[in-house]
Design a protein around this motif. Structure first.
Motif, PDB file in Angstrom:
ATOM      1  N   MET A   7     -20.307 -17.587  57.997  1.00  0.00           N
ATOM      2  CA  MET A   7     -20.327 -16.194  57.582  1.00  0.00           C
ATOM      3  C   MET A   7     -19.114 -15.455  58.129  1.00  0.00           C
ATOM      4  O   MET A   7     -18.579 -15.821  59.166  1.00  0.00           O
ATOM      5  CB  MET A   7     -21.597 -15.514  58.107  1.00  0.00           C
ATOM      6  CG  MET A   7     -22.824 -15.927  57.374  1.00  0.00           C
ATOM      7  SD  MET A   7     -24.317 -15.062  57.888  1.00  0.00           S
ATOM      8  CE  MET A   7     -23.808 -13.800  58.956  1.00  0.00           C
ATOM      9  N   PRO A   8     -18.697 -14.378  57.441  1.00  0.00           N
ATOM     10  CA  PRO A   8     -17.603 -13.574  57.970  1.00  0.00           C
ATOM     11  C   PRO A   8     -17.992 -12.979  59.315  1.00  0.00           C
ATOM     12  O   PRO A   8     -19.157 -12.762  59.589  1.00  0.00           O
ATOM     13  CB  PRO A   8     -17.418 -12.477  56.917  1.00  0.00           C
ATOM     14  CG  PRO A   8     -18.477 -12.648  55.906  1.00  0.00           C
ATOM     15  CD  PRO A   8     -19.239 -13.896  56.196  1.00  0.00           C
ATOM     16  N   ALA A   9     -17.001 -12.702  60.141  1.00  0.00           N
ATOM     17  CA  ALA A   9     -17.259 -12.207  61.493  1.00  0.00           C
ATOM     18  C   ALA A   9     -17.484 -10.697  61.499  1.00  0.00           C
ATOM     19  O   ALA A   9     -16.973  -9.993  62.346  1.00  0.00           O
ATOM     20  CB  ALA A   9     -16.119 -12.604  62.412  1.00  0.00           C
ATOM     21  N   ASP A  10     -18.257 -10.195  60.552  1.00  0.00           N
ATOM     22  CA  ASP A  10     -18.626  -8.788  60.494  1.00  0.00           C
ATOM     23  C   ASP A  10     -19.711  -8.562  61.553  1.00  0.00           C
ATOM     24  O   ASP A  10     -20.784  -9.170  61.479  1.00  0.00           O
ATOM     25  CB  ASP A  10     -19.137  -8.472  59.085  1.00  0.00           C
ATOM     26  CG  ASP A  10     -19.733  -7.082  58.944  1.00  0.00           C
ATOM     27  OD1 ASP A  10     -19.679  -6.296  59.912  1.00  0.00           O
ATOM     28  OD2 ASP A  10     -20.249  -6.777  57.858  1.00  0.00           O
ATOM     29  N   PRO A  11     -19.453  -7.700  62.549  1.00  0.00           N
ATOM     30  CA  PRO A  11     -20.431  -7.514  63.640  1.00  0.00           C
ATOM     31  C   PRO A  11     -21.825  -7.126  63.156  1.00  0.00           C
ATOM     32  O   PRO A  11     -22.818  -7.618  63.679  1.00  0.00           O
ATOM     33  CB  PRO A  11     -19.816  -6.400  64.489  1.00  0.00           C
ATOM     34  CG  PRO A  11     -18.363  -6.441  64.178  1.00  0.00           C
ATOM     35  CD  PRO A  11     -18.241  -6.905  62.756  1.00  0.00           C
ATOM     36  N   LYS A  12     -21.912  -6.246  62.123  1.00  0.00           N
ATOM     37  CA  LYS A  12     -23.226  -5.842  61.622  1.00  0.00           C
ATOM     38  C   LYS A  12     -23.949  -7.038  60.996  1.00  0.00           C
ATOM     39  O   LYS A  12     -25.141  -7.252  61.224  1.00  0.00           O
ATOM     40  CB  LYS A  12     -23.074  -4.724  60.587  1.00  0.00           C
ATOM     41  CG  LYS A  12     -24.417  -4.233  60.070  1.00  0.00           C
ATOM     42  CD  LYS A  12     -24.260  -3.129  59.053  1.00  0.00           C
ATOM     43  CE  LYS A  12     -25.629  -2.622  58.647  1.00  0.00           C
ATOM     44  NZ  LYS A  12     -25.875  -2.636  57.248  1.00  0.00           N
ATOM     45  N   MET A  13     -23.214  -7.831  60.229  1.00  0.00           N
ATOM     46  CA  MET A  13     -23.819  -8.982  59.578  1.00  0.00           C
ATOM     47  C   MET A  13     -24.251 -10.027  60.613  1.00  0.00           C
ATOM     48  O   MET A  13     -25.325 -10.624  60.492  1.00  0.00           O
ATOM     49  CB  MET A  13     -22.837  -9.588  58.573  1.00  0.00           C
ATOM     50  CG  MET A  13     -23.474 -10.513  57.584  1.00  0.00           C
ATOM     51  SD  MET A  13     -22.263 -11.068  56.380  1.00  0.00           S
ATOM     52  CE  MET A  13     -22.820 -10.172  54.958  1.00  0.00           C
ATOM     53  N   LEU A  14     -23.433 -10.241  61.631  1.00  0.00           N
ATOM     54  CA  LEU A  14     -23.797 -11.185  62.694  1.00  0.00           C
ATOM     55  C   LEU A  14     -25.044 -10.708  63.430  1.00  0.00           C
ATOM     56  O   LEU A  14     -25.935 -11.506  63.744  1.00  0.00           O
ATOM     57  CB  LEU A  14     -22.634 -11.366  63.666  1.00  0.00           C
ATOM     58  CG  LEU A  14     -21.433 -12.136  63.127  1.00  0.00           C
ATOM     59  CD1 LEU A  14     -20.281 -12.088  64.128  1.00  0.00           C
ATOM     60  CD2 LEU A  14     -21.787 -13.562  62.793  1.00  0.00           C
ATOM     61  N   ASP A  15     -25.127  -9.402  63.685  1.00  0.00           N
ATOM     62  CA  ASP A  15     -26.293  -8.832  64.350  1.00  0.00           C
ATOM     63  C   ASP A  15     -27.548  -9.040  63.495  1.00  0.00           C
ATOM     64  O   ASP A  15     -28.606  -9.427  64.002  1.00  0.00           O
ATOM     65  CB  ASP A  15     -26.057  -7.344  64.613  1.00  0.00           C
ATOM     66  CG  ASP A  15     -26.998  -6.782  65.651  1.00  0.00           C
ATOM     67  OD1 ASP A  15     -27.311  -7.503  66.625  1.00  0.00           O
ATOM     68  OD2 ASP A  15     -27.429  -5.615  65.489  1.00  0.00           O
ATOM     69  N   GLU A  16     -27.416  -8.818  62.170  1.00  0.00           N
ATOM     70  CA  GLU A  16     -28.553  -9.022  61.275  1.00  0.00           C
ATOM     71  C   GLU A  16     -28.937 -10.493  61.177  1.00  0.00           C
ATOM     72  O   GLU A  16     -30.110 -10.831  61.062  1.00  0.00           O
ATOM     73  CB  GLU A  16     -28.249  -8.434  59.896  1.00  0.00           C
ATOM     74  CG  GLU A  16     -28.242  -6.922  59.908  1.00  0.00           C
ATOM     75  CD  GLU A  16     -27.948  -6.312  58.559  1.00  0.00           C
ATOM     76  OE1 GLU A  16     -27.446  -7.008  57.654  1.00  0.00           O
ATOM     77  OE2 GLU A  16     -28.226  -5.103  58.414  1.00  0.00           O
ATOM     78  N   MET A  17     -27.945 -11.375  61.244  1.00  0.00           N
ATOM     79  CA  MET A  17     -28.234 -12.816  61.222  1.00  0.00           C
ATOM     80  C   MET A  17     -29.013 -13.213  62.473  1.00  0.00           C
ATOM     81  O   MET A  17     -29.958 -14.003  62.403  1.00  0.00           O
ATOM     82  CB  MET A  17     -26.923 -13.610  61.107  1.00  0.00           C
ATOM     83  CG  MET A  17     -27.135 -15.078  60.924  1.00  0.00           C
ATOM     84  SD  MET A  17     -27.960 -15.401  59.347  1.00  0.00           S
ATOM     85  CE  MET A  17     -28.344 -17.114  59.536  1.00  0.00           C
TER      86      MET A  17
END
Length: 159
Positions: free
Chosen positions: A76-86
């Motif tokens: 996944m892209p290293a988008d902090p919000k997306m990583l947090d949701e993951m």
């Protein structure tokens, strides 16, 4: 439909009780920390129906379901919000799928923790990732996961 009485050698049909028992007892799974738990493997559809998938991750999940493979969460892209949701998703999957020992949600900050309870924030990240991969992808991807885990962890530690 195969009827074992009229078709000797045909496989026996599994009873509803046996099917339910297998689902409720879970599958033993040894995780990277070398701990073993009992997990159920409901598949990604259950997580979608239960509303456990954050909206930002839905395109990844839908693509994975269309391909019939677990999402490539490590790509996944290293988008902090997306990583947090993951990470929230992996916590939710761990809580839902691990039957034994029971894993509970992290208590509110300042709340007293029960020493007999295993909280999701006490489960190693690699174990949660492994449980997630197993729960949504089954056993076919686990060897690839184990092989690639070290490489991905080196990438994360370098950031």
């Amino acid at each position: 439909m195969n009827n074992p009485t009229t078709n000797p050698g045909a496989p026996q049909v599994t009873s509803a009780q046996a099917w339910k028992k297998a689902a409720s007892e879970g599958t033993p799974l040894t995780v990277p920390s070398n701990n073993t738990c009992l997990v159920r493997t409901p598949g990604m559809e259950v997580f979608v129906r239960k509303g456990l998938i954050p909206n930002s991750l839905m395109p990844i999940v839908q693509e994975a379901m269309a391909k019939g493979k677990a999402p490539k969460s490590l790509d996944m892209p290293a988008d902090p919000k997306m990583l947090d949701e993951m990470m929230d998703l992996m916590d939710a999957v761990t809580i839902y799928c691990v039957l034994e020992p029971k894993v509970s949600p992290t208590p509110a900050e300042g709340a007293i923790r029960d020493e007999e309870t295993l909280y999701v924030d006490e489960v190693d990240f690699n174990d949660k990732l492994f449980i997630f991969q197993f729960a949504v992808g089954g056993t076919s991807d686990l060897e690839k996961f184990r092989e690639g885990l070290g490489e991905h962890l080196e990438d994360l530690s370098a950031s």
